[in-house]
Design an enzyme around this catalytic site. Sequence first.
Site, PDB file in Angstrom:
ATOM      1  N   TYR A   1      30.463  11.804  21.410  1.00  0.00           N
ATOM      2  CA  TYR A   1      30.100  12.874  20.471  1.00  0.00           C
ATOM      3  C   TYR A   1      31.378  13.193  19.696  1.00  0.00           C
ATOM      4  O   TYR A   1      32.294  13.831  20.206  1.00  0.00           O
ATOM      5  CB  TYR A   1      29.571  14.101  21.225  1.00  0.00           C
TER       6      TYR A   1
ATOM      7  N   ASP B   1      16.332  20.026  11.389  1.00  0.00           N
ATOM      8  CA  ASP B   1      16.731  20.828  12.551  1.00  0.00           C
ATOM      9  C   ASP B   1      16.395  22.287  12.267  1.00  0.00           C
ATOM     10  O   ASP B   1      15.816  22.604  11.225  1.00  0.00           O
ATOM     11  CB  ASP B   1      18.224  20.628  12.873  1.00  0.00           C
TER      12      ASP B   1
ATOM     13  N   ARG C   1      22.516  20.264   9.937  1.00  0.00           N
ATOM     14  CA  ARG C   1      23.324  21.490  10.162  1.00  0.00           C
ATOM     15  C   ARG C   1      24.184  21.772   8.935  1.00  0.00           C
ATOM     16  O   ARG C   1      24.248  22.891   8.458  1.00  0.00           O
ATOM     17  CB  ARG C   1      24.183  21.322  11.408  1.00  0.00           C
TER      18      ARG C   1
ATOM     19  N   ASP D   1      14.573  16.299  21.913  1.00  0.00           N
ATOM     20  CA  ASP D   1      15.609  16.915  22.746  1.00  0.00           C
ATOM     21  C   ASP D   1      15.471  18.431  22.761  1.00  0.00           C
ATOM     22  O   ASP D   1      14.943  19.042  21.829  1.00  0.00           O
ATOM     23  CB  ASP D   1      17.003  16.561  22.202  1.00  0.00           C
ATOM     24  N   GLU D   2      15.970  19.024  23.822  1.00  0.00           N
ATOM     25  CA  GLU D   2      16.212  20.464  23.902  1.00  0.00           C
ATOM     26  C   GLU D   2      15.042  21.287  23.376  1.00  0.00           C
ATOM     27  O   GLU D   2      15.231  22.234  22.613  1.00  0.00           O
ATOM     28  CB  GLU D   2      17.488  20.814  23.113  1.00  0.00           C
TER      29      GLU D   2
ATOM     30  N   ASP E   1      32.011  15.121  17.291  1.00  0.00           N
ATOM     31  CA  ASP E   1      32.327  16.502  16.930  1.00  0.00           C
ATOM     32  C   ASP E   1      33.240  17.126  17.990  1.00  0.00           C
ATOM     33  O   ASP E   1      33.907  18.124  17.727  1.00  0.00           O
ATOM     34  CB  ASP E   1      31.056  17.345  16.727  1.00  0.00           C
TER      35      ASP E   1
ATOM     36  N   HIS F   1      13.857  22.120  17.868  1.00  0.00           N
ATOM     37  CA  HIS F   1      14.738  22.002  16.691  1.00  0.00           C
ATOM     38  C   HIS F   1      13.935  22.044  15.385  1.00  0.00           C
ATOM     39  O   HIS F   1      14.190  21.271  14.467  1.00  0.00           O
ATOM     40  CB  HIS F   1      15.571  20.714  16.779  1.00  0.00           C
TER      41      HIS F   1
ATOM     42  N   TRP G   1      21.799  10.549  25.740  1.00  0.00           N
ATOM     43  CA  TRP G   1      22.903  11.422  25.275  1.00  0.00           C
ATOM     44  C   TRP G   1      23.468  12.297  26.360  1.00  0.00           C
ATOM     45  O   TRP G   1      24.627  12.658  26.331  1.00  0.00           O
ATOM     46  CB  TRP G   1      22.460  12.253  24.071  1.00  0.00           C
TER      47      TRP G   1
ATOM     48  N   TRP H   1      27.733  15.425  15.124  1.00  0.00           N
ATOM     49  CA  TRP H   1      26.989  16.683  14.891  1.00  0.00           C
ATOM     50  C   TRP H   1      27.854  17.590  14.035  1.00  0.00           C
ATOM     51  O   TRP H   1      29.089  17.572  14.135  1.00  0.00           O
ATOM     52  CB  TRP H   1      26.644  17.335  16.242  1.00  0.00           C
ATOM     53  N   THR H   2      27.218  18.395  13.198  1.00  0.00           N
ATOM     54  CA  THR H   2      28.014  19.040  12.148  1.00  0.00           C
ATOM     55  C   THR H   2      27.979  20.572  12.144  1.00  0.00           C
ATOM     56  O   THR H   2      28.304  21.178  11.133  1.00  0.00           O
ATOM     57  CB  THR H   2      27.572  18.525  10.755  1.00  0.00           C
TER      58      THR H   2
HETATM   59  C1  ACM Z   1      21.480  16.292  21.278  1.00  0.00           C
HETATM   60  O1  ACM Z   1      22.712  16.309  21.286  1.00  0.00           O
HETATM   61  N1  ACM Z   1      20.791  17.409  21.418  1.00  0.00           N
HETATM   62  C2  ACM Z   1      20.746  15.064  21.146  1.00  0.00           C
END
Ligand code: ACM
Length: 545
Positions: free
Chosen positions: A410, A175, A146, A318-319, A412, A246, A385, A460-461
């Site tokens: 997390y 990502d 990011r 993920d996601e 962040d 991602h 997570w 996470w940034t």
């Molecule tokens: C994540 O926070 N999507 C692993």
Amino acid sequence: MELIPAPYAVEGPAGPEVPLGDGTTLWAGPGAQRTERWLRATLGAALGLPLHPGPRDARDGVRLLLDDTLAPEAYRLSAVAGQGVEIRGGGPAGVFWGAQTLRQLLGPDAFRRAPVRRGAALGVPHQVIEDAPRFRWRGLLLDVARHFMPKEGVLRYLDLMAAHKLNVLHLHLTDDQGWRIEIERYPKLTEIASWRTRTKFGHRASPLWDDRPHGGFYTQDDIREIVAYAAERHVSVVPEIDVPGHSQAAIAAYPELGNTDVVDTTALSVWDTWGISANVLAPTDTTLRFYEGVFEEVLELFPADAAEFSAFVHVGGDECRKEQWTESVTAKTRITDLGLAGEDELQSWFIGHFDAWLSARGRRLIGWDEILEGGLAPGAAVSSWRGYAGGIAAARAGHDVVMCPEQYVYLDHRQAPGQDEPVPIGFVRTLEDVYRFEPVPDGLTEAEARHVLGTQANVWTEALEDAARVDYQTFPRLAAFAEVAWSPLPAPAERDYADFERRMTAHYRRLDALGVAYRPPTGPRPWQRRPGVLGRPLDGPPPNR
Ligand code: ACM
């Protein structure tokens, strides 16, 4: 002494100090050479100690050796005047963690890069420390996708991790917003996917943009240097190449990787804002072959034998939004051909492909807990997570787990309530909340709990645009996390937070000497604030385990 993370047991201090000075010699037995190099280069430089080679039995010398009666990462440090400082480790890593403790015993100046008090008397208080980690996997995730963290910053974080006895750097390399690792056979991943023209400043709902182009990537030699630098410090670097979601940056560079029967992927660019992109990889042979090519180079750059967990390769998982797969004839045909029940199973087929591919090459797959959906590949390990549930399910099914629930670790997420936290994202998780985080959930049997390899804090940034913002979110909470990962703490409610805070007083001086831009206990300094930049604060207590 005010050690962080707290050691298992300390006897002393009592009796005269072991003096250190120009005449102090250093002796290292077989297997202790990495620590010998580190001590001379780091402690020697900080304190102006030559640490010349000397005999094993030098009075007041420093002695490093292996002792196979200890566990691999365990160490015993004894400081006795007339006998010197001895660090015995069960393995090379144990000796190294003992040397980190020695550094803390020598005061904050030992964390600088050059002496600030030449000629000052130095000594190690007389004592014996017995120590060993609670968890084998003590991790930190850096999201360099990011916002890119240049190589120097990563090397610095490896030093900061080592100072806290952390041993796994999970590098989130790809990502939607950027691809950060050079892959020689696919040059457009770095020519196109490694930068974006502008960047959303703050949460995605913020109206602000940073109109400076943002980007950067690690060359293959940068990666080799990072991996070797980590290995010198007994840190494993686990690369993450996030598939099949991602992936917008990769699709922007190679449009054939996307769902071309649903969207015009040639019109895509590297994403400039935050969230979860709908542009995911197409479940085609083209995509599989492309990523096999990526992973071939990744395996060469991250050799399995570099450090303890170097066999692991993180594939994200993920996601992964499924809208494009639902619309895509190609994806539907694949589902039918494979006899799958739907898109979740398609994702699990995709991950399963790489699980088999990695296993055949002697490597281990790890992915986010979504890889449990639609069936978990047999050899896979899980980064839990979304709370503890994924980790519990995986451990019960006999899979290894790294616990990193977003509700606790997390980093962040904002670390105080109120208006002063810069770009406030997520839950309020204070230093004390992190200190009371318990990686092993209630309700696992002893055998299941053994599948909890350890724990990891994730940085996470999206809202961390530079190294100072990363420092601010990461510290001091990473110090509390390190103690959770290393020390034999009681149940969360019984933890002596007052004692931790007392030891933190000394630790802040170490962080100052290291040049870490942590959040002071009284709140952000004026230049650490980001007035007017929209965040997305969330409410809610940490969940029960
Ligand atoms: C994540 O926070 N999507 C692993």
